[in-house]
Design a protein around this motif. Structure first.
Motif, mmCIF file in Angstrom:
data_model
loop_
_atom_site.group_PDB
_atom_site.id
_atom_site.type_symbol
_atom_site.label_atom_id
_atom_site.label_comp_id
_atom_site.label_asym_id
_atom_site.label_seq_id
_atom_site.Cartn_x
_atom_site.Cartn_y
_atom_site.Cartn_z
ATOM 1 N N ALA A 20 0.840 -1.201 0.000
ATOM 2 C CA ALA A 20 0.000 0.000 0.000
ATOM 3 C C ALA A 20 0.875 1.251 0.000
ATOM 4 C CB ALA A 20 -0.917 -0.003 1.218
ATOM 5 N N ASP A 21 1.929 1.257 0.803
ATOM 6 C CA ASP A 21 2.841 2.397 0.845
ATOM 7 C C ASP A 21 3.600 2.542 -0.469
ATOM 8 O OD1 ASP A 21 2.051 2.958 3.396
ATOM 9 O OD2 ASP A 21 3.782 2.019 4.370
ATOM 10 N N ASN A 41 2.515 1.564 -3.487
ATOM 11 C CA ASN A 41 1.583 2.013 -4.532
ATOM 12 C C ASN A 41 1.158 3.464 -4.341
ATOM 13 O OD1 ASN A 41 1.607 -0.526 -5.732
ATOM 14 N ND2 ASN A 41 -0.135 -1.271 -4.519
ATOM 15 N N SER A 42 1.130 3.918 -3.086
ATOM 16 C CA SER A 42 0.697 5.303 -2.825
ATOM 17 C C SER A 42 1.832 6.307 -3.011
ATOM 18 C CB SER A 42 0.148 5.401 -1.401
ATOM 19 O OG SER A 42 1.198 5.204 -0.453
ATOM 20 N N GLY A 43 3.030 5.813 -3.142
ATOM 21 C CA GLY A 43 4.165 6.704 -3.325
ATOM 22 C C GLY A 43 4.868 7.070 -2.017
ATOM 23 N N ARG A 44 4.371 6.547 -0.881
ATOM 24 C CA ARG A 44 5.042 6.826 0.394
ATOM 25 C C ARG A 44 6.413 6.158 0.450
ATOM 26 N NH1 ARG A 44 -0.366 6.570 2.353
ATOM 27 N NH2 ARG A 44 -0.218 4.310 2.700
#
Length: 508
Positions: free
Chosen positions: A497-498, A500-503
């Protein structure tokens, strides 16, 4: 003189119903007397650990089913992480995501990988593959590759947990591996008593395993190969096995005294060199037998599903995947998680990704290279050859002097294995004694003494018992992996998730 691959043949006979070629000699030396005294215990333990059931005309050791079943379950549960995560694993090793390498730890992702690979790439890659091919034909190669690919998922699970539940020591070092994720992880889930018991069983088995299969056998086979190639019983080295053992112990001692940092500083140079050298030699053999490659690939595929191929594959999963006798890539055994736990990262799943490369390098690349050289040269058809001698014959069939090439590979593979297993044993002792420095030092001294003893004597009963203990490690380890795999799935979901979100962004 006993051939270097004697144990592989003995284990193959024990697990596949093959009879020994000849009766053992009567005890005459000190090692024979020790073997005779300890044989009842060793045989009892080995027969229990390697208990087999008939499957399709072949005997299948239940411990193999235990390991392979776990690998299949983890592969399905994590959505084929072994394949989907491969490219990301390479990117992490190359430093493309170093923004999470500032956490606790002592070595880089690459160093952690090479430290673990140095323990998995061993004599099983040379002798074990030859035994599997001689028993099952070329088709056994296919099943080795399948086992290696599935094992990548097991390695992902155990190494992610190894980092997540590792302990930071007062001196800045870290300790991790199954001992810690079994005790800490299961306590977190309300099963502290079970976790402590499983961790203790694992640690005790790891200590025994490190002394024999991870140490004494390696030094023994290294010395025997040196003696064999320099004249056998007439070799000038024959009377000085003990001295060669001291040399090996000196090399190992000079490395392990500095802990994982020292080990990683050696393995990050040694592993690429020895793996690259061996693969280069294998490619030369294949190049000089290029006309036989299509037929070899055809025989591997067609033989994979024949009764002989399937039986050989099952035995091959057990034997070739052995470091002297454990799975070559150690997937499910839990040992490599000890080395991977030392990585510098604040995201455990990143080392899970890195670790899945280990079975690929060990089994899919190096073991397959050995298998292809045996098949294209046709030496696997020679009933008088087996183990190291068969692989040596394959290499020397193109250039006679290449037998020295295999000897060099045996030496490098064996010494690297001893170094890494010394670390595994040290960490197991540290866990059981609360990092007592006196106990750890005493173990390391005893470990080096065992290196010399292993080079001088053929203590088969001790080593066979040790190999059984290495497989025993997989029992508490996999029980813990089943109970903790939801933790790994959650860690993986959060990381993705991080990502894919760019975090989490690429840094290179």
């Amino acid at each position: 003189m006993k051939r270097p691959e004697h144990f592989f043949l003995a284990l193959a006979a024990a697990t596949s119903g093959f009879a020994a070629a000849s009766a053992p000699a009567a005890p005459v030396g000190i090692d024979d007397r020790i073997n005779a005294a300890l044989a009842p215990v060793s045989n009892a333990v080995a027969s229990t650990v390697f208990y087999s059931v008939p499957v399709g005309g072949a005997d299948l050791p239940l411990i193999v089913l235990w390991l392979i079943t776990a690998a299949i379950i983890f592969t399905l549960y994590l959505g084929f992480i072994n394949l989907r995560g491969f490219r990301h694993a390479i990117d992490i090793v190359r430093g493309k995501y170093d923004n999470h390498s500032s956490g606790p730890g002592e070595v880089s992702h690459f160093q952690a990988l090479t430290a673990a690979v140095s323990g998995t790439v061993g004599l099983g890659n040379i002798a074990g593959v030859a035994v599997a091919i001689s028993l099952g034909g070329p088709g056994a190669t296919f099943w080795m590759i399948v086992a290696g690919l599935l094992g990548m998922s097991s390695k992902f699970v155990e190494c992610t947990l190894g980092v997540k539940y590792r302990r930071e020591n007062p001196d800045g070092s870290v300790s991790g591996g199954p001992m810690f994720y079994l005790s800490r992880g299961l306590a977190e889930r309300g099963m502290g008593g079970l976790g402590s018991a499983l961790a203790a069983i694992f640690a005790v088995a790891a200590i025994f395993g490190s002394l024999g299969g991870g140490n004494m056998f390696q030094s023994n086979q290294t010395v025997l190969q040196l003696v064999s190639i320099t004249g056998g019983d007439a070799s000038p080295l024959a009377p000085y096995k003990w001295l060669l053992g001291i040399v090996i112990a000196g090399i190992v001692g000079s490395v392990i005294i500095g802990g994982i940092k020292s080990i990683a500083n050696v393995t990050d140079k040694l592993v690429p060199f020895m793996a690259g050298l061996y693969v280069f030699g294998g490619l030369l053999v294949l190049l000089l037998n290029a006309g036989q490659i299509p037929a070899a690939i055809s025989s591997i595929i067609s033989g994979a599903f024949s009764p002989e191929g399937v039986a050989g594959g099952a035995i091959g999963v057990l034997i070739q995947g052995i470091r002297r006798a454990t799975f070559s890539n150690e997937a499910g055994i839990g040992s490599a998680a000890i080395a991977h736990s030392a990585v510098k990262t604040d995201r455990p799943v990143t080392e899970g990704y890195v670790s899945l490369l280990e079975p690929f390098i060990d089994t899919v690349v190096i073991c397959t290279m050995t298998a292809l050289t045996l098949v294209v040269t046709g030496v696997y058809k020679n009933p008088d050859l087996s183990g190291v001698t068969m692989t040596s014959a394959a290499f020397s069939s193109v250039v006679p002097q290449f037998s020295w090439f295999v000897t060099l590979a045996v030496i490098l593979f064996a010494i690297s294995t001893i170094i890494t297993w010394a670390y595994y044993g040290t960490k197991a002792v540290g866990y059981l004694t609360g990092e007592n420095k006196t106990a750890i030092l005493a173990f390391q001294v005893f470990f080096l003494i065992a290196t010399v003893i292993g080079a001088s004597l053929d203590l088969n009963s001790i080593i066979d018992f040790s190999d059984s203990m290495i497989f025993v490690m997989s029992i508490p380890n996999i029980i813990g992996l089943y109970l903790l795999m939801p933790v790994v799935k959650r860690e993986l979901a959060e990381y993705r998730a991080d990502l894919n979100s760019g975090r989490i962004q690429r840094t290179g």
